[in-house]
Enzyme design. Structure first.
Site, PDB file in Angstrom:
ATOM      1  N   ARG A  47       4.890  -4.937   6.488  1.00 35.17           N
ATOM      2  CA  ARG A  47       3.806  -4.195   5.834  1.00 35.17           C
ATOM      3  C   ARG A  47       4.197  -3.712   4.448  1.00 35.17           C
ATOM      4  O   ARG A  47       3.346  -3.324   3.641  1.00 35.17           O
ATOM      5  CB  ARG A  47       3.383  -3.013   6.719  1.00 35.17           C
ATOM      6  CG  ARG A  47       2.190  -2.236   6.182  1.00 35.17           C
ATOM      7  CD  ARG A  47       1.604  -1.297   7.239  1.00 35.17           C
ATOM      8  NE  ARG A  47       2.580  -0.363   7.741  1.00 35.17           N
ATOM      9  CZ  ARG A  47       2.924   0.787   7.154  1.00 35.17           C
ATOM     10  NH1 ARG A  47       2.373   1.125   5.992  1.00 35.17           N
ATOM     11  NH2 ARG A  47       3.807   1.600   7.699  1.00 35.17           N
ATOM     12  N   ASP A 173     -10.768 -11.678 -11.891  1.00 36.70           N
ATOM     13  CA  ASP A 173     -10.725 -12.582 -10.746  1.00 36.70           C
ATOM     14  C   ASP A 173     -10.568 -13.989 -11.318  1.00 36.70           C
ATOM     15  O   ASP A 173     -11.494 -14.530 -11.923  1.00 36.70           O
ATOM     16  CB  ASP A 173     -12.003 -12.452  -9.925  1.00 36.70           C
ATOM     17  CG  ASP A 173     -11.971 -13.273  -8.641  1.00 36.70           C
ATOM     18  OD1 ASP A 173     -11.253 -14.292  -8.600  1.00 36.70           O
ATOM     19  OD2 ASP A 173     -12.674 -12.907  -7.682  1.00 36.70           O
TER      20      ASP A 173
END
Length: 389
Positions: A47, A173
């Site tokens: 994580r 993006d």
């Protein structure tokens, strides 16, 4: 200055995990979720984005985007949301380009108000449209170019200069272009985002996201992302590293096919309009030439009135009518029913997304076979129209 390796060399070799035990030619896969923590410099935990395979892949993506560092995520939306929330707080404001991926728009509309974050969408794509929306509390400016699904081009240099002028963080993006065709950091952008599900993965079998930036910004995103928990499994990390090895050759083949297909469709008597920045008729063609090395493997087009889009898609034999894009196989979809289904009809109309619009992701097949498939599907639809008449 140290010479940067060539694209395909970076794709193939940068970010490899060395197989020190057996000397294998590919990265070994470390599947462990539990690592020793005593007497070591780095405490590894999946994580925390720092397993051996995760770190290696981050180096590869950073190198591809000419960035200092990168992070990988479980999806493109995990990457986008982590980056945005890392730089926005209650009372802040962000300027968004008016045509974005539908999932990004839905994130903004559904979640930002809960956190007290304000936002504006531009009216157009010109630099002055962005400048008009900037407020004293604006912290981030966010663009997507080429846009989804109309392949509109935004001036990256102008937006990055504007962000610096107003002390804003600029984000882009870069999914549709891929690092093969466009490197926004070289043009002044701060943070580059990818749905790695698309061109980076390239085989329609991986769900992932990526962020590339300078080390300071990546650390800031990491501090939030480790709490959001959007990390990627090491098996998928390994698959993505394998896929990126062919990124350069795949995307260049898709670029070539898309340009040929765009020219074919532009001359087709049953096609109303084609959206592809590689066409000289595209209003942003010269701007695209100035900031892209290739025009990409994506295009959109509209059939003539009276030709049913749904029936056309069902009539295809080679091109797959499926969701998502950028695989080695050619795919097609209706944005109204998929990527932009979360928008209202009024919002889609404002963006110029008609119900008859078709988004076309070119694969690596022989383009003549794809053209024949388009032709036979159109003829099939026309024959049914004639029967009904």
């Amino acid at each position: 200055m140290k010479k940067r390796p060539g694209l395909n060399t970076v794709c193939t070799h940068t970010g490899e995990v060395e197989d020190k035990r057996f000397g294998g030619a590919v990265s070994p896969l470390y599947m462990s979720t539990a690592y020793v923590f005593e007497d070591i410099d780095e405490k590894r935990y999946p994580r925390y984005f720092n397993t051996p395979n995760q770190q290696a892949l981050c180096r590869k993506i950073a190198a591809l985007e000419h960035a200092e560092d990168a992070l990988i995520f479980g999806s493109g939306m995990a990457a986008i949301s982590s980056a945005l929330f890392a730089f926005l707080r209650k009372g802040d404001h962000v300027v968004f380009q008016n045509t974005l991926y539908g999932g990004t728009i839905n994130l903004v509309r559904e979640e930002f108000e809960k956190f007290g974050i304000e936002y504006s969408f531009t009216e157009g794509f010109a630099p002055e449209d962005f400048e008009r929306e900037i407020r004293p509390e604006t912290k981030v400016i966010y663009i997507e170019t080429p846009s989804n699904p109309l392949l509109t081009i935004t001036d990256i240099r102008a937006i990055s200069a504007m962000a610096k002028k107003h002390n804003l963080v600029s984000m882009i993006d870069n999914t549709f272009a891929s690092p093969v065709n466009q490197n926004p950091i070289d043009l002044g952008i701060d943070i580059v985002l990818h749905s790695a599900t698309k061109y980076l993965g390239g085989h329609s079998d991986i769900l992932a996201g990526a962020v590339a930036s300078n080390s300071e910004y990546i650390d800031r995103i990491f501090q939030l992302a480790k709490n959001f928990g959007g990390s990627l499994s090491d098996y998928t990390v390994w698959l993505l590293e394998r896929s990126i090895k062919t990124l350069g050759v795949r995307v260049k083949a898709q670029n070539k096919n898309a340009k040929k297909m765009a020219k074919f469709l532009a001359k087709h008597s049953d096609v109303e309009k084609v959206y592809y920045p590689g066409l000289k008729s595209h209003p942003d063609h010269e701007l695209a030439k100035s900031q892209m090395r290739g025009f990409g493997g994506m295009l959109s087009f509209e059939l003539k009135d009276g030709l049913d889009v749904s029936e056309f898609q069902k009539s295809l034999k080679l091109i797959k009518p499926v969701m998502s894009l950028a695989g080695v196989e050619s795919t097609i979809l209706s944005p109204t029913l998929t990527s932009h289904a979360l928008l209202t009809p009024e919002e889609r109309e404002k963006q110029g997304i008609k119900d008859g619009l078709i988004r076309f992701s070119l694969g690596i097949e022989d383009v003549k076979d794809l053209m024949e498939d388009i032709d036979q599907a159109i003829e099939n639809v026309k024959s049914k129209v004639e029967v009904v008449s």
